[in-house]
Design an enzyme around this catalytic site. Structure first.
Site, PDB file in Angstrom:
ATOM      1  N   HIS A   1       0.872  -1.175   0.000  1.00 20.76           N
ATOM      2  CA  HIS A   1       0.000   0.000   0.000  1.00 20.76           C
ATOM      3  C   HIS A   1       0.908   1.223   0.000  1.00 20.76           C
ATOM      4  O   HIS A   1       1.919   1.239   0.713  1.00 20.76           O
ATOM      5  CB  HIS A   1      -0.909   0.022   1.228  1.00 20.76           C
TER       6      HIS A   1
ATOM      7  N   GLU B   1      -3.211  -3.750  -4.866  1.00 23.55           N
ATOM      8  CA  GLU B   1      -4.645  -3.786  -5.186  1.00 23.55           C
ATOM      9  C   GLU B   1      -5.250  -2.380  -5.076  1.00 23.55           C
ATOM     10  O   GLU B   1      -6.072  -2.117  -4.217  1.00 23.55           O
ATOM     11  CB  GLU B   1      -5.398  -4.795  -4.297  1.00 23.55           C
TER      12      GLU B   1
END
Length: 337
Positions: free
Chosen positions: A252, A290
């Site tokens: 992230h 993602e």
């Protein structure tokens, strides 16, 4: 055409600085002004390197320094063919050089050079942690090593002319900036983690107790500009959505400082982050991300670093794009320097 300017010196993570007297056919490399190694260069479809004189014992570090200089000088160079009269035992054992089919000839491949952990990881590198499978919350996965503290990665980016480094987040040192970054409207639109100092203290404290997540601060020239979470995908909520492997790492990413935005900066820190994760454990074969499926800018940056989009899927909180980068692809197309 690239506007990259050849470096005139290359600082090294452990201290010291490489400099050179270089012509089309000769290279004399110096460390902190002292002679290190002298080479004759034979240029063609491949670069042939003939050792003329070496001023360092053991030989391995001098050969490494010359490989680093030559790869940094030419980002398109994929391999070096070394001609050595003495067998370079240390360099062969480490993987810096491999023997060719010809006597006294050895090969240094760019794809192998950048997989050597030193000096980029420094003291943080401990080799592969022993594998023992355990079960956490019904998920079977390898036992993870104790998380490091302090700086874990450092490399001089010759394109930017700046150090790019990663260190672990320290709550007392970094809480205020993390809070400021998360409350930025630009960041909040994707992370959705706005909150007070105490809320963010709790958020970060929970992650520090979580074995699967390593919280990192990205720095340019030792100035913090970004926050990263590196997680073991096997234990993450992402795992059910793809064919997860035991040592896949996920990321992230958050750039907090406006002056460090832009494609050239992303190329530097994103390649450094991925490089660190592949070096941290040689069993890691894939790095995954993602981002939100509508975050076209971040997906574009990931594509530029050779990630591919495996698919889109629905998390409970977002429509996501599964982005994957394999170890072989990263190092084969390695643009590090």
């Amino acid at each position: 055409m690239s506007n990259f300017k050849h470096p005139t010196t290359l600082p090294l993570p452990g201290g010291g600085r490489l400099g050179a007297d270089e012509t089309e056919r000769h290279l004399s490399l110096m460390l902190e002004g002292a002679p290190l190694i002298r080479l004759r260069l034979e240029r063609g479809t491949e670069l042939h390197v003939h050792l003329q004189e070496i001023n360092d014992r053991p030989v391995g570090p001098a050969l490494w320094a010359a490989c680093y200089w030559l790869f940094a000088r030419d980002p398109e160079c994929r391999r070096l063919t070394w001609h050595l009269t003495e067998r370079p035992g240390e360099a062969l054992l480490s993987g810096l050089l491999t023997p060719s089919e010809y006597a006294d000839e050895y090969i240094c491949e760019r794809t192998m050079f950048w997989q050597l952990p030193q000096p980029w990881l420094g003291e943080s590198f401990n080799g592969s942690y022993p594998q023992q499978m355990i079960i956490t919350d019904g998920k079977r996965h390898p036992r993870r090593p104790m998380k490091p503290r302090g700086e874990v990665y450092r490399r001089f980016d010759a394109r930017l002319g700046a150090w790019v480094s990663l260190r672990t987040l320290e709550i007392e040192q970094d809480l205020t900036r993390f809070n400021r970054w998360q409350n930025s409207p630009r960041v909040a639109s994707f992370w959705q983690e706005e909150g007070s100092l105490e809320q963010h203290r709790e958020y970060l404290s929970n992650l520090q107790r979580e074995p699967r997540v390593l919280t990192l601060i990205g720095c340019f020239d030792d100035q913090p500009f970004a926050y990263f979470e590196a997680y073991w995908a096997k234990e993450d909520r992402l795992a059910p959505f793809y064919d997860v492997h035991n040592y896949d790492r996920g990321i992230h990413m958050l750039v907090g400082e406006e002056q460090h935005r832009g494609p050239h900066k992303v190329a530097s820190w994103l390649s450094a982050l991925v490089h660190y994760l592949f070096l941290d454990d040689p069993r890691t074969q894939r790095v995954v991300a993602e981002p939100r499926a509508d975050n076209a800018r971040m997906i574009g940056h990931l594509h530029n670093q050779c990630f591919h989009c495996e698919k889109e899927f629905d998390f409970p909180h977002k429509r996501a794009a599964l982005m994957i980068l394999g170890r072989e692809r990263f190092f084969d197309r390695c643009a590090l320097m």
